[in-house]
Design an enzyme around this catalytic site. Sequence first.
Site, PDB file in Angstrom:
ATOM      1  N   HIS A 114     -51.532 -23.567 -31.783  1.00 12.24           N
ATOM      2  CA  HIS A 114     -51.929 -22.909 -33.033  1.00 12.24           C
ATOM      3  C   HIS A 114     -50.698 -22.621 -33.890  1.00 12.24           C
ATOM      4  O   HIS A 114     -50.694 -22.889 -35.103  1.00 12.24           O
ATOM      5  CB  HIS A 114     -52.668 -21.614 -32.689  1.00 12.24           C
ATOM      6  CG  HIS A 114     -53.015 -20.769 -33.864  1.00 12.24           C
ATOM      7  ND1 HIS A 114     -54.254 -20.813 -34.484  1.00 12.24           N
ATOM      8  CD2 HIS A 114     -52.295 -19.820 -34.540  1.00 12.24           C
ATOM      9  CE1 HIS A 114     -54.280 -19.949 -35.477  1.00 12.24           C
ATOM     10  NE2 HIS A 114     -53.100 -19.334 -35.524  1.00 12.24           N
ATOM     11  N   GLU A 115     -49.637 -22.096 -33.270  1.00 15.28           N
ATOM     12  CA  GLU A 115     -48.427 -21.767 -34.024  1.00 15.28           C
ATOM     13  C   GLU A 115     -47.721 -23.030 -34.515  1.00 15.28           C
ATOM     14  O   GLU A 115     -47.228 -23.074 -35.653  1.00 15.28           O
ATOM     15  CB  GLU A 115     -47.482 -20.925 -33.160  1.00 15.28           C
ATOM     16  CG  GLU A 115     -48.080 -19.630 -32.639  1.00 15.28           C
ATOM     17  CD  GLU A 115     -48.623 -18.719 -33.729  1.00 15.28           C
ATOM     18  OE1 GLU A 115     -48.210 -18.860 -34.899  1.00 15.28           O
ATOM     19  OE2 GLU A 115     -49.479 -17.873 -33.422  1.00 15.28           O
TER      20      GLU A 115
ATOM     21  N   HIS B  46     -49.459 -24.274 -37.537  1.00 15.47           N
ATOM     22  CA  HIS B  46     -49.042 -23.534 -38.735  1.00 15.47           C
ATOM     23  C   HIS B  46     -47.801 -24.172 -39.348  1.00 15.47           C
ATOM     24  O   HIS B  46     -47.712 -24.361 -40.567  1.00 15.47           O
ATOM     25  CB  HIS B  46     -48.721 -22.077 -38.373  1.00 15.47           C
ATOM     26  CG  HIS B  46     -49.901 -21.152 -38.414  1.00 15.47           C
ATOM     27  ND1 HIS B  46     -50.786 -21.110 -39.473  1.00 15.47           N
ATOM     28  CD2 HIS B  46     -50.323 -20.194 -37.535  1.00 15.47           C
ATOM     29  CE1 HIS B  46     -51.713 -20.190 -39.239  1.00 15.47           C
ATOM     30  NE2 HIS B  46     -51.451 -19.629 -38.073  1.00 15.47           N
TER      31      HIS B  46
ATOM     32  N   GLU C 254     -55.839 -19.867 -40.885  1.00 13.74           N
ATOM     33  CA  GLU C 254     -56.072 -19.592 -39.462  1.00 13.74           C
ATOM     34  C   GLU C 254     -57.095 -20.560 -38.886  1.00 13.74           C
ATOM     35  O   GLU C 254     -56.935 -21.064 -37.772  1.00 13.74           O
ATOM     36  CB  GLU C 254     -56.531 -18.145 -39.271  1.00 13.74           C
ATOM     37  CG  GLU C 254     -55.479 -17.104 -39.577  1.00 13.74           C
ATOM     38  CD  GLU C 254     -54.230 -17.283 -38.737  1.00 13.74           C
ATOM     39  OE1 GLU C 254     -54.351 -17.543 -37.521  1.00 13.74           O
ATOM     40  OE2 GLU C 254     -53.125 -17.192 -39.305  1.00 13.74           O
TER      41      GLU C 254
END
Length: 292
Positions: A144-145, A148, A224
């Site tokens: 997820h990071e 980003h 997100e």
Amino acid sequence: MKRIILFIATNLAVMLVLSIVLSLLGIGRPGAGGQLQMGSLLAFSLVVGFTGAIISLLMSKPMAKWSTGARVIDAPQNSTEQWLVSTVQGLAQRAGIGMPEVAVYEGEPNAFATGAFKNSALVAVSTGLLQSMNREEVEAVLGHEVAHIANGDMVTMTLIQGVVNTFVVFLARVVGFFVDKVLLKGNNEDRGPGIGYMVTVFVCEIVFGLLASIIVAWFSRQREFRADAGSAKLLGSTVPMQNALARLSGVEPGTLPQNMAASGIANGGGWGALFSTHPPFEQRIAALQALR
């Protein structure tokens, strides 16, 4: 909710301070003759709107390390750190970005990514996250990071924040000029703006700033969802990210310093949902299930 309020207040404070300082220097105010110069006002608004956002972006990595006490893993000291570095390296290669710095900090479950450039970013996880999740779930959070970073979310949010700040500063002064000159008859050819202009600008910057925060928060929530989908793509399945979110929904995410609040893990919703930078975990899980 306290974190959301502090996030909004911080951004408003930066704008107000810059506006006041530049106004005291005579920049951005209608001059003698009571005429509003749209070109110079727009330039002034751009400076105020983007200065704080860009400085924050450029300083994001060192500030994140300093404010969280994060320790960059230069030489892994144990098997967990070795696994963290190799996992982030694999995810970064799959995402097509340069290897981020990997860091660990003491605290309750949380993680974040930051940095001005895709190929020199930072991914940090807390000791609480490592202790409360299995490796598949941690890998999903790391994905997820990394997503980003690959999506350029830090730069995108900076640009969005700068644009809305510019409109806030610009519109507040247009309304202030109108109120002072047309309604209060405060301007004439011999002097600059009256007290009506100053008071109106101050009030409008607060009101418009709150409205702008809703727009920025909406964009933040969308990023997100995209990062969740990005993690699922990097791992080849939506299940690990769903499990990670389900796990996080049962714990209280660790509080990050205010300058990092929008970058970490948070559960949105509630009566402050419009100002929340993160969607509720339930909505994120549902979105992943829909992808499958």
